[in-house]
Motif scaffolding. Structure first.
Motif, PDB file in Angstrom:
ATOM      1  N   ALA A   1       0.870  -1.172   0.000  1.00  0.00           N
ATOM      2  CA  ALA A   1       0.000   0.000   0.000  1.00  0.00           C
ATOM      3  C   ALA A   1       0.909   1.224   0.000  1.00  0.00           C
ATOM      4  CB  ALA A   1      -0.880  -0.007   1.242  1.00  0.00           C
ATOM      5  N   VAL A   2       0.391   2.341  -0.464  1.00  0.00           N
ATOM      6  CA  VAL A   2       1.153   3.581  -0.461  1.00  0.00           C
ATOM      7  C   VAL A   2       0.453   4.552   0.471  1.00  0.00           C
ATOM      8  CG1 VAL A   2       2.015   5.489  -1.872  1.00  0.00           C
ATOM      9  CG2 VAL A   2       1.932   3.187  -2.824  1.00  0.00           C
ATOM     10  N   GLU A   3       1.169   4.986   1.484  1.00  0.00           N
ATOM     11  CA  GLU A   3       0.616   5.923   2.453  1.00  0.00           C
ATOM     12  C   GLU A   3       0.251   7.228   1.740  1.00  0.00           C
ATOM     13  OE1 GLU A   3       2.030   6.597   6.915  1.00  0.00           O
ATOM     14  OE2 GLU A   3       3.332   7.598   5.485  1.00  0.00           O
ATOM     15  N   ASP A   4      -0.893   7.803   2.087  1.00  0.00           N
ATOM     16  CA  ASP A   4      -1.348   9.046   1.448  1.00  0.00           C
ATOM     17  C   ASP A   4      -0.324  10.172   1.600  1.00  0.00           C
ATOM     18  OD1 ASP A   4      -3.694   7.939   0.542  1.00  0.00           O
ATOM     19  OD2 ASP A   4      -4.869   8.572   2.287  1.00  0.00           O
ATOM     20  N   ASN A   5       0.397  10.172   2.712  1.00  0.00           N
ATOM     21  CA  ASN A   5       1.401  11.192   2.962  1.00  0.00           C
ATOM     22  C   ASN A   5       2.485  11.188   1.877  1.00  0.00           C
ATOM     23  OD1 ASN A   5       2.517  13.304   4.517  1.00  0.00           O
ATOM     24  ND2 ASN A   5       3.950  11.864   5.454  1.00  0.00           N
ATOM     25  N   CYS A   6       2.774  10.025   1.294  1.00  0.00           N
ATOM     26  CA  CYS A   6       3.771   9.933   0.214  1.00  0.00           C
ATOM     27  C   CYS A   6       3.336  10.785  -0.971  1.00  0.00           C
ATOM     28  CB  CYS A   6       3.952   8.488  -0.232  1.00  0.00           C
ATOM     29  SG  CYS A   6       4.655   7.401   1.004  1.00  0.00           S
ATOM     30  N   LYS A   7       2.082  10.652  -1.357  1.00  0.00           N
ATOM     31  CA  LYS A   7       1.572  11.398  -2.502  1.00  0.00           C
ATOM     32  C   LYS A   7       1.508  12.900  -2.189  1.00  0.00           C
ATOM     33  CE  LYS A   7      -1.443   7.689  -2.955  1.00  0.00           C
ATOM     34  NZ  LYS A   7      -2.733   7.138  -3.109  1.00  0.00           N
ATOM     35  N   LEU A   8       1.099  13.234  -0.978  1.00  0.00           N
ATOM     36  CA  LEU A   8       1.012  14.649  -0.595  1.00  0.00           C
ATOM     37  C   LEU A   8       2.384  15.309  -0.596  1.00  0.00           C
ATOM     38  CD1 LEU A   8      -1.581  14.391   2.315  1.00  0.00           C
ATOM     39  CD2 LEU A   8      -1.971  15.284   0.015  1.00  0.00           C
ATOM     40  N   VAL A  22       4.446   1.705   1.857  1.00  0.00           N
ATOM     41  CA  VAL A  22       5.512   2.646   1.524  1.00  0.00           C
ATOM     42  C   VAL A  22       5.251   3.928   2.313  1.00  0.00           C
ATOM     43  CG1 VAL A  22       6.674   3.942  -0.306  1.00  0.00           C
ATOM     44  CG2 VAL A  22       5.752   1.673  -0.788  1.00  0.00           C
ATOM     45  N   VAL A  23       6.273   4.400   3.034  1.00  0.00           N
ATOM     46  CA  VAL A  23       6.140   5.591   3.877  1.00  0.00           C
ATOM     47  C   VAL A  23       7.290   6.560   3.589  1.00  0.00           C
ATOM     48  CG1 VAL A  23       4.931   4.356   5.724  1.00  0.00           C
ATOM     49  CG2 VAL A  23       7.410   4.566   5.807  1.00  0.00           C
ATOM     50  N   VAL A  24       7.091   7.820   3.976  1.00  0.00           N
ATOM     51  CA  VAL A  24       8.139   8.835   3.845  1.00  0.00           C
ATOM     52  C   VAL A  24       9.139   8.632   4.973  1.00  0.00           C
ATOM     53  CG1 VAL A  24       8.632  11.308   3.963  1.00  0.00           C
ATOM     54  CG2 VAL A  24       6.606  10.506   2.735  1.00  0.00           C
ATOM     55  N   GLU A  25      10.419   8.586   4.611  1.00  0.00           N
ATOM     56  CA  GLU A  25      11.472   8.464   5.624  1.00  0.00           C
ATOM     57  C   GLU A  25      12.147   9.797   5.896  1.00  0.00           C
ATOM     58  OE1 GLU A  25      14.557   5.122   6.396  1.00  0.00           O
ATOM     59  OE2 GLU A  25      15.427   6.474   4.900  1.00  0.00           O
ATOM     60  N   PHE A  69       4.978  14.351  -2.266  1.00  0.00           N
ATOM     61  CA  PHE A  69       5.457  14.436  -3.649  1.00  0.00           C
ATOM     62  C   PHE A  69       4.860  15.658  -4.343  1.00  0.00           C
ATOM     63  CE2 PHE A  69       5.148  13.401  -8.192  1.00  0.00           C
ATOM     64  CZ  PHE A  69       6.504  13.305  -8.473  1.00  0.00           C
ATOM     65  N   LEU A  70       3.581  15.932  -4.115  1.00  0.00           N
ATOM     66  CA  LEU A  70       2.963  17.135  -4.695  1.00  0.00           C
ATOM     67  C   LEU A  70       3.653  18.395  -4.184  1.00  0.00           C
ATOM     68  CD1 LEU A  70      -0.820  16.165  -4.576  1.00  0.00           C
ATOM     69  CD2 LEU A  70       0.657  16.302  -6.595  1.00  0.00           C
ATOM     70  N   GLU A  71       4.043  18.384  -2.909  1.00  0.00           N
ATOM     71  CA  GLU A  71       4.762  19.523  -2.355  1.00  0.00           C
ATOM     72  C   GLU A  71       6.150  19.652  -2.975  1.00  0.00           C
ATOM     73  OE1 GLU A  71       4.658  19.353   1.939  1.00  0.00           O
ATOM     74  OE2 GLU A  71       2.473  19.269   1.964  1.00  0.00           O
ATOM     75  N   LEU A  72       6.797  18.530  -3.262  1.00  0.00           N
ATOM     76  CA  LEU A  72       8.102  18.573  -3.940  1.00  0.00           C
ATOM     77  C   LEU A  72       7.951  19.222  -5.310  1.00  0.00           C
ATOM     78  CD1 LEU A  72      11.035  16.318  -4.024  1.00  0.00           C
ATOM     79  CD2 LEU A  72       9.821  16.409  -6.183  1.00  0.00           C
ATOM     80  N   LYS A  73       6.865  18.897  -6.009  1.00  0.00           N
ATOM     81  CA  LYS A  73       6.631  19.495  -7.325  1.00  0.00           C
ATOM     82  C   LYS A  73       6.431  21.010  -7.229  1.00  0.00           C
ATOM     83  CE  LYS A  73       3.780  17.223 -10.073  1.00  0.00           C
ATOM     84  NZ  LYS A  73       2.702  16.349 -10.563  1.00  0.00           N
TER      85      LYS A  73
END
Length: 173
Positions: free
Chosen positions: A46-53, A75-78, A55-59
């Motif tokens: 599964a991909v944690e929602d925080n990963c996608k959020l 998958v989580v943000v480290e 990534f959008l902030e990185l963009k």
């Protein structure tokens, strides 16, 4: 005779027409959703929602890089790198003996003297990491990468020399 009846298998003993139609609908439904179900089951991640959020902030240039790890079945943000951090800071953040996924927002100047930026997806899988860990990261990579819309360059590295600054720069141009 209705159109779909030409595709129906022969009636089973004691089966009513409505039962047969229900059975066919279940088969058609399974054929339609099976590729999606099996693709997700293949990696089981599964991909944690925080990963996608994040990534959008990185963009939006809030972060320079993000390092992701697999924790259990997710998958989580480290680590998040602030915009002032360099490529050397990023590479120093990757563990020497464990796999990771990472995205890096690479700024560069073209030969025509134009400022550009490309987002790299890096699958870090060092030779010294455990075989099982390498397999889990490899089987989950494509599914995870699909969740991150906007990746421009993909790089797989097993050694720091495979993702040196010169290689990143050459892949960006």
């Amino acid at each position: 005779m209705r159109d779909f009846e030409t595709y129906l298998p022969p009636k089973q003993k004691g089966e009513e027409e409505e039962d047969m139609i229900i059975r066919i609908r279940k088969i058609w439904l399974w054929e339609a959703i099976a590729p999606v179900v099996l693709a997700n089951a293949a990696s089981g991640m599964a991909v944690e929602d925080n990963c996608k959020l994040k990534f959008l902030e990185l963009k939006k240039r809030i972060f320079r890089f993000i390092i992701f790890r697999i924790d259990g079945q997710q998958v989580v943000v480290e680590k998040l790198g602030n915009p002032q951090e360099t490529y050397d800071d990023f590479t120093a953040s990757l563990p020497a003996d464990e796999c990771r996924y990472a995205v890096f927002d690479f700024d560069f100047t073209t030969n025509e003297n134009c400022q550009k930026s490309k987002i790299f997806f890096i699958a870090w899988s060092p030779d010294s990491s455990r075989v099982r860990m390498k397999m889990v990261y490899a089987s989950s990579k494509d599914r995870f990468k699909r969740e991150l819309d906007g990746i421009q360059v993909e790089l797989q590295a097993t050694d720091p020399s495979e993702m040196s600054f010169d290689i990143i720069k050459s892949r960006a141009l």
